[in-house]
Design an enzyme around this catalytic site. Structure first.
Site, PDB file in Angstrom:
ATOM      1  N   ASP A  23      -8.041   9.941   3.811  1.00  0.00           N
ATOM      2  CA  ASP A  23      -7.815  10.713   5.030  1.00  0.00           C
ATOM      3  C   ASP A  23      -7.413   9.745   6.135  1.00  0.00           C
ATOM      4  O   ASP A  23      -7.859   8.585   6.157  1.00  0.00           O
ATOM      5  CB  ASP A  23      -9.074  11.490   5.445  1.00  0.00           C
ATOM      6  N   GLU A  47      -6.668   9.340  10.502  1.00  0.00           N
ATOM      7  CA  GLU A  47      -6.675   9.850  11.871  1.00  0.00           C
ATOM      8  C   GLU A  47      -5.507   9.205  12.588  1.00  0.00           C
ATOM      9  O   GLU A  47      -5.200   8.026  12.349  1.00  0.00           O
ATOM     10  CB  GLU A  47      -7.995   9.543  12.583  1.00  0.00           C
ATOM     11  N   HIS A  94     -13.598  15.027  11.488  1.00  0.00           N
ATOM     12  CA  HIS A  94     -12.375  14.367  11.968  1.00  0.00           C
ATOM     13  C   HIS A  94     -12.541  12.859  12.098  1.00  0.00           C
ATOM     14  O   HIS A  94     -11.808  12.223  12.865  1.00  0.00           O
ATOM     15  CB  HIS A  94     -11.907  14.970  13.306  1.00  0.00           C
ATOM     16  N   ASP A 125     -14.329  12.645   6.349  1.00  0.00           N
ATOM     17  CA  ASP A 125     -13.465  13.697   5.809  1.00  0.00           C
ATOM     18  C   ASP A 125     -13.067  13.400   4.365  1.00  0.00           C
ATOM     19  O   ASP A 125     -12.969  14.311   3.523  1.00  0.00           O
ATOM     20  CB  ASP A 125     -12.205  13.841   6.671  1.00  0.00           C
TER      21      ASP A 125
END
Length: 581
Positions: free
Chosen positions: A27, A29, A168, A173
Site C-alpha cells: 500500500d 500513501e 490510511h 492498510d
C-alpha cells in the site's frame, strides 16, 4: 509388456498451488491522486506465503514538496514527519529488492502499481513486471451487497474481521489487505480454485458448474487441431480449432471466455473430442467440414454453406442475369459465391446500372416475340424482344458482362466509376453510396471467381511453407480441395515426403468449374494460405494465373480507398448537408 515412459507435465498444465505462491501485499500513501504530478509519502508491504508472514517493509518517503493539508488530515502524515525520511531515490531500490519475484497484491492495485512504475521510470530503474492481483476485483466477484455496502478496504475489513484496522497508513492498510486476501482465497477455494492461474482468471461469471467441467480438458493433447464439444447423446454442440487444443479448451472454463452462449454450451457438454492435425491449415479445413456436416447449434459461422448464391449469365441467344444456388455445366458464366441473396442482388444491380442488358425473365428466341418494356424507352435495354437488336449486337453487350463476371471488368468498372463521379458532382451522395456498394459487391464476387478458378481447375497443387521449429509443411490441393498434408523435419529428404503425400492424399473428382471440389470457404482458406509470405509452389498440374488488370487488383484498389475513408465521404457529406439544411 513395456511400461510407457512417464512424461513430466508442464507448469502451465499443473498450475501454481496458491499455498506455494509468495505474495507481497503493498500500500502507498501519496500527496494526491495523479502519478505524474504527485509524490509518494509512505510505502508499506507484507510478504506472505502459505498464510505465514515472511517479512514486512515500511518507510516514510520525503516527497520533496509540501504535503497538502487535506492529505495530512486523511493520513496523519505531516511535513515534519517526512523531513528526515529518505527520498524516493533511496527508498525505491530497497523496496524493489524486498519485492523480488513475488506476486504483487494491492487494494485498487492500478493506483499503487502506476505510482511505482512512474517513479521507477523517473529513477531509471527497471520495473520487475510482476504478476499483479487486485483485491477490489476479487471482492466484486465474491462479496455481495448484502454483506457490505461497497468494496472499500474499510468495509471488507469488517466483513473478514481483519486483525488490523485500516487507517490510511501504508503498513496498517497492507496488513489489513493481507487478511482480506486470505478471506477471499478461502472463498474461492470452496469453489474449486486452488492455483494462481485460476485465481487470476476468476470471475463470478464462471459458474461453479462450469468450473467443475475443467476435467474435460485434462486428457486433451497440446497439439494443433480441432476440438468438438459433445452433449450426453454424443451430438456435437460446438466445434473449434486451435494451435493448442488443451489450452484452448481449458479457457472455456475461465473468465477469459465471456460469451454467454459458450457458458450455456459448457453446461450441456459432457465430453470433448480432439482431432489432432498435421498443420494449422488442415485444422481449419477440418473444422469447416465438420461444422457444415453437423451444424452444431452453438456455432454461428459456416453452418450453411449450401445457402451460397451465384450470379449466372445464362447461355441463350439473348443472355440475362439470374441468381442461382447451383453451378451447372451448361455453358453459362458464373460469379460468386455470395454469402447472401442480398449481396448477389447488389452485384446484378451494379451491372444493370451501366450495361443495357435485358432484365426480363422470359426466354427469347432469335425472332422477335414480344413488346419492349419501360427500360427500352429509358435507353437501358436494346429491346431484343422487339427485334431492335440482333443476336450479334446483343452478344457484344453480353460479352462485357461475361468479362466483368469472369474478372476482366475494366469496361464495366470504368462506367460505374464515371457514374459514381457524376452522382457525387451533382451532390447526390445517397445515390452515389448505393452505386458504390453495388460496385463493391460486383468487384468482390468477380475477384473471388478469378482467384478460385485456377484452384478449381487444377488437378493437383503441392505447396510448402516453413514449419515451426524448422523443416517444411507440405500441402496437397486437388481441384481446390484440401487433399492432405505432411510435415518434413529438418535435414530430411523432402522428395520422399512429397511422394508419400501424393500417394496418401485424398482422391478428388473433377468438379464443374468455376465451383471447386470443396466448400467455397475451404478453397478461400487454401488460397489465403497459398498467398502467405514464405509459401512456395513445389509443383502444379494446371495453370496458375492472376491477371494484372483483373478484378483482384480492382478490389485491392477499392478496399484501399475505403480504408482511407475516401469512399465513405458520401455519407459524411450527406450528414453535413442535412446538418446545414
Amino acid at each position: 509388456m513395456t511400461t510407457p515412459a512417464a512424461i513430466q507435465a508442464t507448469f502451465d498444465d499443473l498450475g501454481t498451488p496458491l499455498a506455494e505462491v509468495t505474495f507481497v501485499v503493498l500500500d502507498l500513501e501519496t500527496t494526491g491522486g495523479s502519478p505524474t504530478d504527485c509524490r509518494i509519502t509512505e510505502i508499506g508491504a507484507v510478504k506472505v506465503r502459505g498464510g505465514e508472514v515472511l517479512g514486512e517493509f515500511q518507510t516514510l518517503v520525503n516527497p520533496g514538496e509540501p504535503i497538502p493539508a487535506f492529505i495530512s488530515v486523511l493520513t496523519g502524515i505531516t511535513d515534519p514527519m517526512v523531513a528526515s525520511a529518505p527520498h524516493i531515490g533511496q527508498a525505491m531500490p530497497a523496496f524493489l529488492e524486498f519485492i523480488g519475484d513475488a506476486v504483487l497484491v494491492a487494494h485498487n492495485a492500478r493506483f499503487d502499481i502506476t505510482f511505482l512504475k512512474v517513479n521507477c521510470e523517473r529513477l531509471g530503474l527497471a520495473w520487475p513486471n510482476s504478476t499483479v492481483l487486485d483485491t477490489v476485483h476479487l471482492a466484486r466477484q465474491l462479496v455481495t451487497r448484502d454483506e457490505a455496502p461497497n468494496h472499500k478496504l474499510s468495509s471488507l475489513a469488517r466483513v473478514f474481521g481483519t486483525r488490523v484496522t485500516p487507517d490510511h497508513r501504508a503498513l496498517h492498510d497492507a496488513q489489513a489487505t493481507v487478511d482480506v486476501l486470505h478471506g477471499l482465497i478461502e472463498r474461492v477455494g470452496n469453489l474449486g480454485v486452488h492455483t494462481l492461474e485460476e485465481l487470476r482468471s476468476y470471475s463470478s461469471r464462471v459458474t461453479p458448474q462450469q468450473r467443475r467441467k475443467r476435467f474435460l480438458a485434462d486428457t486433451l493433447p497440446s497439439a494443433p487441431g480441432v476440438y468438438v464439444f459433445k452433449d450426453e447423446h454424443g451430438e456435437p454442440l460446438y466445434i473449434g480449432t486451435s494451435v493448442d487444443i488443451k489450452r484452448r479448451v481449458r479457457s472455456y472454463f475461465t473468465a477469459s471466455e465471456q460469451r454467454t452462449r459458450m457458458a450455456e454450451m459448457v453446461r450441456l457438454a459432457t465430453s470433448v473430442t480432439p482431432i489432432v492435425c498435421q498443420t494449422t491449415l488442415e485444422a481449419q479445413v477440418r473444422e469447416l467440414r465438420l461444422i457444415a456436416e453437423h451444424k452444431p447449434r452453438y456455432n454461428r459461422r459456416s453452418r450453411h454453406p449450401e445457402r451460397a448464391m451465384w450470379v449466372k449469365l445464362t447461355a441463350e441467344p439473348f443472355p440475362r442475369l439470374s441468381i442461382v444456388r447451383a453451378v451447372k455445366d451448361d455453358g453459362a458464366t458464373y460469379a460468386g459465391p455470395f454469402g447472401s441473396r442480398g449481396g448477389a442482388e447488389e452485384a446484378v444491380a451494379a451491372v444493370h446500372e451501366v450495361v443495357p442488358l435485358r432484365q426480363c425473365t422470359k426466354r427469347l428466341s432469335r425472332a422477335a416475340s414480344g413488346s419492349a418494356c419501360a427500360l427500352a424507352e429509358m435507353g437501358r435495354c436494346g429491346a431484343p424482344c422487339e427485334g431492335r437488336q440482333s443476336p450479334d449486337d446483343y452478344a457484344v453487350v453480353a460479352r462485357r458482362v461475361a468479362d466483368a463476371l469472369g474478372g476482366d471488368g475494366h469496361e464495366v468498372l470504368a462506367a460505374l466509376g464515371a457514374r459514381l463521379d457524376r452522382l457525387a458532382s451533382d451532390e447526390r451522395f445517397e445515390d452515389a453510396a448505393v452505386v458504390r456498394d453495388r460496385m463493391l459487391a460486383l468487384v468482390r464476387a468477380a475477384a473471388r471467381t478469378q482467384r478460385m478458378t485456377p484452384l478449381a481447375t487444377s488437378p493437383e497443387i503441392v505447396a510448402a511453407a516453413p514449419a515451426v521449429g524448422g523443416g517444411w509443411e507440405f500441402t496437397c490441393v486437388r481441384y481446390g480441395r484440401f487433399a492432405g498434408a505432411t510435415v518434413c523435419p529438418p535435414r530430411a529428404d523432402t522428395r520422399s515426403y512429397i511422394a508419400a503425400l501424393r500417394e496418401s492424399a485424398e482422391h478428388v473428382r473433377r468438379p464443374e468449374a468455376p465451383v471447386p471440389a470443396a466448400l467455397p470457404e475451404e478453397t478461400e482458406k487454401v488460397l489465403r494460405w497459398l498467398e502467405q509470405p514464405g509459401v512456395r509452389l513445389v509443383d502444379i498440374d494446371g495453370v496458375w494465373i492472376c491477371p494484372v488488370g483483373g478484378a483482384a487488383g480492382a478490389q485491392a484498389d477499392l478496399d484501399h480507398t475505403l480504408d482511407r475513408g475516401n469512399a465513405v465521404g458520401f455519407e459524411e457529406s450527406t450528414v453535413r448537408r442535412r446538418a446545414t439544411a
